[in-house]
Design a protein around this motif. Sequence first.
Motif, mmCIF file in Angstrom:
data_model
loop_
_atom_site.group_PDB
_atom_site.id
_atom_site.type_symbol
_atom_site.label_atom_id
_atom_site.label_comp_id
_atom_site.label_asym_id
_atom_site.label_seq_id
_atom_site.Cartn_x
_atom_site.Cartn_y
_atom_site.Cartn_z
ATOM 1 N N LEU A 193 0.856 -1.180 0.000
ATOM 2 C CA LEU A 193 0.000 0.000 0.000
ATOM 3 C C LEU A 193 0.886 1.222 0.000
ATOM 4 C CD1 LEU A 193 -2.648 -0.943 2.702
ATOM 5 C CD2 LEU A 193 -3.003 -0.779 0.238
ATOM 6 N N ILE A 194 0.546 2.199 -0.799
ATOM 7 C CA ILE A 194 1.256 3.474 -0.823
ATOM 8 C C ILE A 194 0.227 4.530 -0.456
ATOM 9 C CG2 ILE A 194 2.650 5.065 -2.178
ATOM 10 C CD1 ILE A 194 3.269 2.633 -4.038
ATOM 11 N N ASP A 195 0.321 5.034 0.768
ATOM 12 C CA ASP A 195 -0.604 6.043 1.284
ATOM 13 C C ASP A 195 0.111 7.382 1.302
ATOM 14 O OD1 ASP A 195 -2.593 4.100 1.836
ATOM 15 O OD2 ASP A 195 -1.702 3.682 3.787
ATOM 16 N N THR A 196 -0.475 8.377 0.666
ATOM 17 C CA THR A 196 0.099 9.716 0.632
ATOM 18 C C THR A 196 -0.882 10.662 1.309
ATOM 19 O OG1 THR A 196 1.122 9.156 -1.477
ATOM 20 C CG2 THR A 196 1.112 11.476 -0.862
ATOM 21 N N TRP A 197 -0.394 11.403 2.296
ATOM 22 C CA TRP A 197 -1.228 12.330 3.048
ATOM 23 C C TRP A 197 -1.124 13.700 2.397
ATOM 24 C CZ3 TRP A 197 -4.542 10.560 6.616
ATOM 25 C CH2 TRP A 197 -4.366 9.233 7.022
ATOM 26 N N VAL A 198 -2.256 14.155 1.840
ATOM 27 C CA VAL A 198 -2.310 15.380 1.048
ATOM 28 C C VAL A 198 -3.441 16.277 1.529
ATOM 29 C CG1 VAL A 198 -1.307 14.321 -1.015
ATOM 30 C CG2 VAL A 198 -3.779 14.216 -0.655
ATOM 31 N N ALA A 199 -3.406 17.541 1.099
ATOM 32 C CA ALA A 199 -4.479 18.488 1.388
ATOM 33 C C ALA A 199 -4.693 19.358 0.159
ATOM 34 C CB ALA A 199 -4.122 19.355 2.596
ATOM 35 N N SER A 200 -5.955 19.729 -0.092
ATOM 36 C CA SER A 200 -6.257 20.568 -1.242
ATOM 37 C C SER A 200 -7.579 21.299 -1.029
ATOM 38 C CB SER A 200 -6.358 19.718 -2.507
ATOM 39 O OG SER A 200 -6.737 20.504 -3.611
ATOM 40 N N VAL A 201 -7.579 22.584 -1.287
ATOM 41 C CA VAL A 201 -8.805 23.371 -1.176
ATOM 42 C C VAL A 201 -9.839 22.859 -2.178
ATOM 43 C CG1 VAL A 201 -9.809 25.676 -1.475
ATOM 44 C CG2 VAL A 201 -7.615 25.411 -0.298
ATOM 45 N N GLU A 202 -9.440 22.638 -3.423
ATOM 46 C CA GLU A 202 -10.359 22.244 -4.485
ATOM 47 C C GLU A 202 -10.410 20.738 -4.750
ATOM 48 O OE1 GLU A 202 -10.110 24.692 -8.113
ATOM 49 O OE2 GLU A 202 -8.642 25.871 -6.984
ATOM 50 N N GLY A 203 -9.300 20.039 -4.542
ATOM 51 C CA GLY A 203 -9.218 18.635 -4.933
ATOM 52 C C GLY A 203 -9.079 18.516 -6.439
ATOM 53 N N GLY A 204 -8.805 17.310 -6.911
ATOM 54 C CA GLY A 204 -8.740 17.054 -8.341
ATOM 55 C C GLY A 204 -7.355 17.065 -8.952
ATOM 56 N N GLY A 205 -6.336 17.544 -8.222
ATOM 57 C CA GLY A 205 -4.976 17.468 -8.729
ATOM 58 C C GLY A 205 -4.554 16.008 -8.840
ATOM 59 N N LYS A 206 -3.535 15.732 -9.605
ATOM 60 C CA LYS A 206 -3.085 14.342 -9.779
ATOM 61 C C LYS A 206 -1.568 14.239 -9.610
ATOM 62 C CE LYS A 206 -6.789 13.040 -12.959
ATOM 63 N NZ LYS A 206 -7.546 12.160 -12.126
ATOM 64 N N PHE A 207 -1.144 13.110 -9.048
ATOM 65 C CA PHE A 207 0.270 12.790 -8.934
ATOM 66 C C PHE A 207 0.438 11.306 -9.151
ATOM 67 C CE2 PHE A 207 -1.461 12.277 -4.718
ATOM 68 C CZ PHE A 207 -0.804 11.184 -4.176
ATOM 69 N N THR A 242 -5.616 10.675 -7.700
ATOM 70 C CA THR A 242 -6.334 11.942 -7.635
ATOM 71 C C THR A 242 -6.384 12.430 -6.195
ATOM 72 O OG1 THR A 242 -7.672 11.326 -9.541
ATOM 73 C CG2 THR A 242 -8.526 13.096 -8.137
ATOM 74 N N VAL A 243 -6.076 13.699 -6.006
ATOM 75 C CA VAL A 243 -6.063 14.315 -4.675
ATOM 76 C C VAL A 243 -7.495 14.641 -4.263
ATOM 77 C CG1 VAL A 243 -5.264 16.309 -3.348
ATOM 78 C CG2 VAL A 243 -3.759 15.252 -5.050
ATOM 79 N N PRO A 244 -7.917 14.196 -3.072
ATOM 80 C CA PRO A 244 -9.267 14.520 -2.604
ATOM 81 C C PRO A 244 -9.378 15.974 -2.147
ATOM 82 C CG PRO A 244 -8.099 13.258 -0.947
ATOM 83 C CD PRO A 244 -7.200 13.330 -2.152
ATOM 84 N N LYS A 245 -10.583 16.490 -2.157
ATOM 85 C CA LYS A 245 -10.856 17.848 -1.670
ATOM 86 C C LYS A 245 -10.898 17.813 -0.148
ATOM 87 C CE LYS A 245 -14.341 21.481 -1.748
ATOM 88 N NZ LYS A 245 -15.598 21.937 -2.374
ATOM 89 N N THR A 246 -10.100 18.663 0.503
ATOM 90 C CA THR A 246 -10.138 18.767 1.963
ATOM 91 C C THR A 246 -10.572 20.163 2.416
ATOM 92 O OG1 THR A 246 -7.821 19.430 2.178
ATOM 93 C CG2 THR A 246 -8.280 17.052 2.186
ATOM 94 N N SER A 247 -10.815 21.059 1.456
ATOM 95 C CA SER A 247 -11.234 22.445 1.719
ATOM 96 C C SER A 247 -10.207 23.233 2.512
ATOM 97 C CB SER A 247 -12.602 22.477 2.419
ATOM 98 O OG SER A 247 -13.579 21.838 1.629
ATOM 99 N N SER A 248 -8.959 22.792 2.489
ATOM 100 C CA SER A 248 -7.891 23.418 3.253
ATOM 101 C C SER A 248 -6.550 22.954 2.697
ATOM 102 C CB SER A 248 -8.015 23.005 4.725
ATOM 103 O OG SER A 248 -6.832 23.240 5.441
ATOM 104 N N THR A 249 -5.509 23.747 2.928
ATOM 105 C CA THR A 249 -4.164 23.306 2.551
ATOM 106 C C THR A 249 -3.449 22.632 3.723
ATOM 107 O OG1 THR A 249 -3.192 25.441 3.116
ATOM 108 C CG2 THR A 249 -3.893 25.124 0.819
ATOM 109 N N ILE A 250 -4.127 22.563 4.872
ATOM 110 C CA ILE A 250 -3.541 21.963 6.078
ATOM 111 C C ILE A 250 -4.261 20.680 6.475
ATOM 112 C CG2 ILE A 250 -3.084 22.335 8.538
ATOM 113 C CD1 ILE A 250 -1.252 23.974 6.729
ATOM 114 N N THR A 251 -5.597 20.627 6.325
ATOM 115 C CA THR A 251 -6.370 19.438 6.697
ATOM 116 C C THR A 251 -6.036 18.307 5.735
ATOM 117 O OG1 THR A 251 -8.153 20.824 7.532
ATOM 118 C CG2 THR A 251 -8.683 18.510 7.076
ATOM 119 N N LEU A 252 -5.493 17.218 6.274
ATOM 120 C CA LEU A 252 -4.988 16.124 5.449
ATOM 121 C C LEU A 252 -6.028 15.041 5.187
ATOM 122 C CD1 LEU A 252 -1.538 15.738 7.215
ATOM 123 C CD2 LEU A 252 -1.960 16.804 4.988
#
Length: 184
Positions: A66-80, A93-103
């Motif tokens: 499993l490769i778990d990456t802890w990310v945050a995004s105001v909008e979501g939808g970015g990809k890596f 795909t990066v999920p929307k967290t409505s914040s750049t800090i909330t993971l």
Amino acid sequence: QAEDFDEGGEMLTYHDVDFVNAPGKYRTNVGVDIQSRSDGGFQITNVEAGEWLEYTITIADAGEYLIDTWVASVEGGGKFSFSIGTVNVASITVPKTSSTITLAKASTSKVLKAGEQVMRLKINSVPAFTIDRIEISKKATSANRLAQNLPFAIYSKAPGMVRVTNNSEGQAQITIYSLSGKTH
């Protein structure tokens, strides 16, 4: 931690589009944008498509991980995506967290070979997101998951030989049956 990518330099162990560590809160001598987190840590920020980071990792045993990456995004939808050695891992795909800090955890799994290898995290597209950490763990098989929930484990070491271990504190009682249903 995502900010602890390999040392080496631009186009050797990382690539950053603007060559400047804009927040300048950690590893100020590199061009990767690293900001402070409110919990006292750091995270990669201001990512742009085409940027990448490399990490030298050691996989103890070949198998599915499993490769778990802890990310945050105001909008979501970015990809890596990741590549590990010669193995490419699907775009995540990066999920929307409505914040750049909330993971939130963005996960994938892949069969990996054992040994030391280089893992590359590549930013494929934005909207912007931050990356706090990456966790790689061996994926539990259904037998392993079942054994984790039992107070004991039973396995065969050789034909005609069975080993029982007690995974709990205290005593555990088991009954062993033959294929014909008789107890032994």
